[in-house]
Design a protein around this motif. Structure first.
Motif, PDB file in Angstrom:
ATOM      1  N   ALA A  20       0.831  -1.206   0.000  1.00 28.88           N
ATOM      2  CA  ALA A  20       0.000   0.000   0.000  1.00 28.88           C
ATOM      3  C   ALA A  20       0.869   1.261   0.000  1.00 28.88           C
ATOM      4  CB  ALA A  20      -0.932  -0.008   1.209  1.00 28.88           C
ATOM      5  N   PHE A  21       1.985   1.235   0.739  1.00 33.21           N
ATOM      6  CA  PHE A  21       2.912   2.381   0.707  1.00 33.21           C
ATOM      7  C   PHE A  21       3.417   2.621  -0.717  1.00 33.21           C
ATOM      8  CE2 PHE A  21       4.332   1.608   5.372  1.00 33.21           C
ATOM      9  CZ  PHE A  21       3.208   2.271   5.825  1.00 33.21           C
ATOM     10  N   GLY A  22       3.795   1.518  -1.393  1.00 37.10           N
ATOM     11  CA  GLY A  22       4.291   1.648  -2.758  1.00 37.10           C
ATOM     12  C   GLY A  22       3.232   2.178  -3.706  1.00 37.10           C
ATOM     13  N   VAL A  23       2.010   1.660  -3.586  1.00 38.00           N
ATOM     14  CA  VAL A  23       0.908   2.127  -4.433  1.00 38.00           C
ATOM     15  C   VAL A  23       0.580   3.582  -4.117  1.00 38.00           C
ATOM     16  CG1 VAL A  23      -1.544   1.802  -4.969  1.00 38.00           C
ATOM     17  CG2 VAL A  23      -0.042  -0.182  -4.738  1.00 38.00           C
ATOM     18  N   PHE A  24       0.652   3.961  -2.858  1.00 40.72           N
ATOM     19  CA  PHE A  24       0.407   5.353  -2.468  1.00 40.72           C
ATOM     20  C   PHE A  24       1.424   6.287  -3.133  1.00 40.72           C
ATOM     21  CE2 PHE A  24       1.638   8.804   0.479  1.00 40.72           C
ATOM     22  CZ  PHE A  24       0.455   9.537   0.465  1.00 40.72           C
ATOM     23  N   LEU A  25       2.685   5.869  -3.160  1.00 37.05           N
ATOM     24  CA  LEU A  25       3.713   6.704  -3.795  1.00 37.05           C
ATOM     25  C   LEU A  25       3.461   6.872  -5.286  1.00 37.05           C
ATOM     26  CD1 LEU A  25       7.039   5.480  -2.119  1.00 37.05           C
ATOM     27  CD2 LEU A  25       6.004   7.747  -1.943  1.00 37.05           C
ATOM     28  N   SER A  26       3.124   5.781  -5.959  1.00 40.97           N
ATOM     29  CA  SER A  26       2.958   5.860  -7.412  1.00 40.97           C
ATOM     30  C   SER A  26       1.641   6.537  -7.803  1.00 40.97           C
ATOM     31  CB  SER A  26       3.056   4.465  -8.033  1.00 40.97           C
ATOM     32  OG  SER A  26       2.077   3.591  -7.496  1.00 40.97           O
ATOM     33  N   PHE A  27       0.539   6.135  -7.164  1.00 37.98           N
ATOM     34  CA  PHE A  27      -0.773   6.640  -7.565  1.00 37.98           C
ATOM     35  C   PHE A  27      -1.070   8.021  -6.996  1.00 37.98           C
ATOM     36  CE2 PHE A  27      -1.436   2.406  -9.010  1.00 37.98           C
ATOM     37  CZ  PHE A  27      -2.471   2.456  -9.919  1.00 37.98           C
ATOM     38  N   ARG A  28      -0.754   8.221  -5.737  1.00 35.54           N
ATOM     39  CA  ARG A  28      -1.144   9.461  -5.077  1.00 35.54           C
ATOM     40  C   ARG A  28      -0.064  10.543  -5.150  1.00 35.54           C
ATOM     41  NH1 ARG A  28      -5.890   8.446  -5.773  1.00 35.54           N
ATOM     42  NH2 ARG A  28      -7.275   7.653  -4.144  1.00 35.54           N
ATOM     43  N   ILE A  29       1.182  10.174  -4.939  1.00 29.73           N
ATOM     44  CA  ILE A  29       2.251  11.181  -4.937  1.00 29.73           C
ATOM     45  C   ILE A  29       2.664  11.542  -6.357  1.00 29.73           C
ATOM     46  CG2 ILE A  29       4.607  11.696  -4.224  1.00 29.73           C
ATOM     47  CD1 ILE A  29       2.623  11.648  -1.923  1.00 29.73           C
ATOM     48  N   PHE A 151       9.624  10.961   6.917  1.00 33.15           N
ATOM     49  CA  PHE A 151      10.796  11.844   6.917  1.00 33.15           C
ATOM     50  C   PHE A 151      11.179  12.221   5.489  1.00 33.15           C
ATOM     51  CE2 PHE A 151      15.433  12.278   6.576  1.00 33.15           C
ATOM     52  CZ  PHE A 151      15.650  13.361   7.423  1.00 33.15           C
ATOM     53  N   PHE A 152      11.173  11.229   4.581  1.00 32.05           N
ATOM     54  CA  PHE A 152      11.575  11.483   3.195  1.00 32.05           C
ATOM     55  C   PHE A 152      10.617  12.445   2.501  1.00 32.05           C
ATOM     56  CE2 PHE A 152      10.903  10.325  -1.289  1.00 32.05           C
ATOM     57  CZ  PHE A 152      12.139  10.688  -1.806  1.00 32.05           C
ATOM     58  N   LEU A 153       9.317  12.217   2.643  1.00 32.20           N
ATOM     59  CA  LEU A 153       8.342  13.036   1.926  1.00 32.20           C
ATOM     60  C   LEU A 153       8.270  14.463   2.461  1.00 32.20           C
ATOM     61  CD1 LEU A 153       5.465  10.426   1.427  1.00 32.20           C
ATOM     62  CD2 LEU A 153       7.025  11.342  -0.306  1.00 32.20           C
ATOM     63  N   LYS A 154       8.840  14.696   3.643  1.00 32.67           N
ATOM     64  CA  LYS A 154       8.903  16.055   4.178  1.00 32.67           C
ATOM     65  C   LYS A 154      10.255  16.706   3.936  1.00 32.67           C
ATOM     66  CE  LYS A 154       5.344  15.775   7.753  1.00 32.67           C
ATOM     67  NZ  LYS A 154       5.002  16.011   9.173  1.00 32.67           N
ATOM     68  N   SER A 155      11.173  15.928   3.347  1.00 30.06           N
ATOM     69  CA  SER A 155      12.489  16.484   3.024  1.00 30.06           C
ATOM     70  C   SER A 155      12.410  17.306   1.738  1.00 30.06           C
ATOM     71  CB  SER A 155      13.510  15.355   2.875  1.00 30.06           C
ATOM     72  OG  SER A 155      13.209  14.568   1.727  1.00 30.06           O
ATOM     73  N   GLU A 156      13.522  17.952   1.385  1.00 32.06           N
ATOM     74  CA  GLU A 156      13.549  18.773   0.167  1.00 32.06           C
ATOM     75  C   GLU A 156      13.306  17.920  -1.070  1.00 32.06           C
ATOM     76  OE1 GLU A 156      16.567  21.885  -2.142  1.00 32.06           O
ATOM     77  OE2 GLU A 156      17.044  21.134  -0.139  1.00 32.06           O
ATOM     78  N   LEU A 157      13.941  16.730  -1.127  1.00 32.42           N
ATOM     79  CA  LEU A 157      13.742  15.833  -2.262  1.00 32.42           C
ATOM     80  C   LEU A 157      12.306  15.327  -2.313  1.00 32.42           C
ATOM     81  CD1 LEU A 157      14.936  14.271  -4.652  1.00 32.42           C
ATOM     82  CD2 LEU A 157      15.602  12.471  -3.037  1.00 32.42           C
ATOM     83  N   ARG A 162       6.746  15.431  -4.608  1.00 31.49           N
ATOM     84  CA  ARG A 162       5.316  15.708  -4.464  1.00 31.49           C
ATOM     85  C   ARG A 162       4.879  16.813  -5.420  1.00 31.49           C
ATOM     86  NH1 ARG A 162       5.074  16.571   1.938  1.00 31.49           N
ATOM     87  NH2 ARG A 162       2.932  17.233   1.464  1.00 31.49           N
ATOM     88  N   ALA A 163       5.723  17.798  -5.610  1.00 29.71           N
ATOM     89  CA  ALA A 163       5.403  18.880  -6.541  1.00 29.71           C
ATOM     90  C   ALA A 163       5.368  18.367  -7.976  1.00 29.71           C
ATOM     91  CB  ALA A 163       6.435  20.000  -6.409  1.00 29.71           C
ATOM     92  N   ALA A 164       6.299  17.463  -8.311  1.00 31.16           N
ATOM     93  CA  ALA A 164       6.342  16.905  -9.662  1.00 31.16           C
ATOM     94  C   ALA A 164       5.096  16.091  -9.966  1.00 31.16           C
ATOM     95  CB  ALA A 164       7.589  16.047  -9.832  1.00 31.16           C
ATOM     96  N   GLY A 165       4.562  15.423  -8.966  1.00 31.95           N
ATOM     97  CA  GLY A 165       3.348  14.643  -9.164  1.00 31.95           C
ATOM     98  C   GLY A 165       2.095  15.496  -9.176  1.00 31.95           C
ATOM     99  N   ALA A 166       2.078  16.546  -8.342  1.00 34.25           N
ATOM    100  CA  ALA A 166       0.879  17.374  -8.229  1.00 34.25           C
ATOM    101  C   ALA A 166       0.707  18.299  -9.428  1.00 34.25           C
ATOM    102  CB  ALA A 166       0.936  18.195  -6.939  1.00 34.25           C
ATOM    103  N   ASN A 167       1.800  18.914  -9.870  1.00 31.25           N
ATOM    104  CA  ASN A 167       1.732  19.862 -10.991  1.00 31.25           C
ATOM    105  C   ASN A 167       3.078  19.862 -11.711  1.00 31.25           C
ATOM    106  OD1 ASN A 167       1.456  22.065 -12.749  1.00 31.25           O
ATOM    107  ND2 ASN A 167       0.137  23.161 -11.312  1.00 31.25           N
ATOM    108  N   PRO A 168       3.269  18.939 -12.666  1.00 32.42           N
ATOM    109  CA  PRO A 168       4.582  18.832 -13.325  1.00 32.42           C
ATOM    110  C   PRO A 168       5.003  20.088 -14.073  1.00 32.42           C
ATOM    111  CG  PRO A 168       2.922  17.465 -14.436  1.00 32.42           C
ATOM    112  CD  PRO A 168       2.323  17.923 -13.155  1.00 32.42           C
ATOM    113  N   GLY A 185      10.944   8.079  -7.627  1.00 31.73           N
ATOM    114  CA  GLY A 185       9.711   7.679  -6.955  1.00 31.73           C
ATOM    115  C   GLY A 185       9.270   6.278  -7.321  1.00 31.73           C
ATOM    116  N   MET A 186       9.371   5.921  -8.603  1.00 27.63           N
ATOM    117  CA  MET A 186       8.982   4.584  -9.035  1.00 27.63           C
ATOM    118  C   MET A 186       9.946   3.531  -8.505  1.00 27.63           C
ATOM    119  SD  MET A 186       6.171   4.668 -10.626  1.00 27.63           S
ATOM    120  CE  MET A 186       6.218   3.086 -11.453  1.00 27.63           C
ATOM    121  N   ALA A 187      11.226   3.862  -8.412  1.00 25.81           N
ATOM    122  CA  ALA A 187      12.194   2.936  -7.826  1.00 25.81           C
ATOM    123  C   ALA A 187      11.864   2.689  -6.357  1.00 25.81           C
ATOM    124  CB  ALA A 187      13.603   3.494  -7.979  1.00 25.81           C
ATOM    125  N   LEU A 188      11.561   3.754  -5.629  1.00 27.13           N
ATOM    126  CA  LEU A 188      11.207   3.620  -4.219  1.00 27.13           C
ATOM    127  C   LEU A 188       9.914   2.832  -4.049  1.00 27.13           C
ATOM    128  CD1 LEU A 188      11.800   4.363  -1.297  1.00 27.13           C
ATOM    129  CD2 LEU A 188      10.634   6.538  -1.657  1.00 27.13           C
TER     130      LEU A 188
END
Length: 299
Positions: A20-29, A151-157, A162-168, A185-188
């Motif tokens: 679910a974490f992986g799907v959340f990253l790909s689909f939602r982020i 921690f990662f999703l709140k870091s600069e990277l 998140r910005a790239a997924g929300a509005n490329p 993101g897909m690797a993670l």
């Protein structure tokens, strides 16, 4: 439902929380519909089980499985970013290729781990009973992964991703390399799915070529169901929703299969999965309809 069935559902639910974490990253982020997970899940199990039978330390074998899953996700992203193949088609191509690759890795349709050391073997030395060991161990792993993701999703990277997924388009205007963000993101994402596959193989005692069938549906059901229960206003709530949604999904499946009057059997698992996914998709809409605020009448 017996205690063993209940603990088994918790165990599998915790494993699929990683999916679910992986799907959340790909689909939602990243807003990237990814079917690679149906191939990267058995890839993780195949790599881990094969290396363990070759005498590798189970922790190193699990790390190798994560690396293999990350490479699979990177291939999907590369096909989309560099070759401009539609994301859905790119993931299908990678998933199809992974079926043959998994067979090559294992050399046969399945690899047994009976009598082999696993990451859960440490609990044997501590005297913990086997049906408690897996839920405890997987709960520790899921908690650690959730903390690292937060921690990662709140870091600069992470914010750039998140910005790239929300509005490329806006992200590109701000100097963000959106293609690189998609690849990372897909690797993670697929690395997490492969981790789930490696843990699942060690828990069940074998890796099978068909163990990835329907994994994407389970991941989607967990993410969407968790969002219906916990409105994901923050990343923390979204990750908690993934965990709760995954566990409740497995408990619902176990309850359905253990309810005599329904007459369901093991071969009905895909039917139950489809029904639960449909319910998870409809639930948010129904929730908004029920709790829709009513406007005050005009004076």
């Amino acid at each position: 439902m017996s205690q063993i069935a209940f603990l088994g559902a918790i165990e599998v639910g915790l494993v699929f929380a990683l999916v679910a974490f992986g799907v959340f990253l790909s689909f939602r982020i990243l807003d990237f519909p990814d079917l690679t997970v149906d191939g990267s899940f058995p890839l993780g199990g195949a790599v881990c089980a094969t290396l363990i039978t070759f005498g590798w330390n189970p922790w190193l074998a699990t790390l190798a499985a994560i690396t293999a899953g990350a490479m699979a996700g990177s291939v999907t992203a590369w096909l989309n970013v560099r070759l401009k193949i539609l994301h859905l088609l790119a993931s299908i191509l990678t998933m199809m290729a992974l079926y043959s690759i998994n067979l090559r890795i294992m050399g046969k349709p399945n690899v047994a781990l009976l009598g082999e050391p696993t990451v859960l073997s440490v609990f044997d030395t501590l005297g913990v009973k086997y049906y408690y060991a897996a839920p405890i161990g997987f709960a520790i792993v899921v908690t650690a992964v959730a903390g690292l993701l937060l921690f990662f999703l709140k870091s600069e990277l992470g914010l750039a991703m998140r910005a790239a997924g929300a509005n490329p388009h806006m992200a590109k205007a701000q100097g963000i390399n959106t293609g690189f963000m998609i690849i990372v993101g897909m690797a993670l994402s697929n690395g997490l799915v492969a981790l789930a596959g490696a843990l699942f193989a060690q828990s069940t005692g074998n890796a099978d070529i068909t163990m990835g069938v329907g994994v994407i549906l389970v991941g989607l059901a967990s993410v969407i169901g968790g969002e219906a229960l916990l409105t994901p206003r923050t990343i923390l709530l979204a990750l908690l929703g993934c965990i709760i949604g995954s566990i409740l999904y497995r408990l619902a499946v176990a309850a359905a299969l253990n309810t005599d009057f329904l007459g369901l059997q093991a071969q009905d698992l895909n039917l139950i999965t489809a029904a639960l996914v449909a319910m998870a998709i409809v639930l948010p809409t129904a929730k908004r309809a029920v709790f829709k605020p009513t406007g005050r009448p005009q004076a």
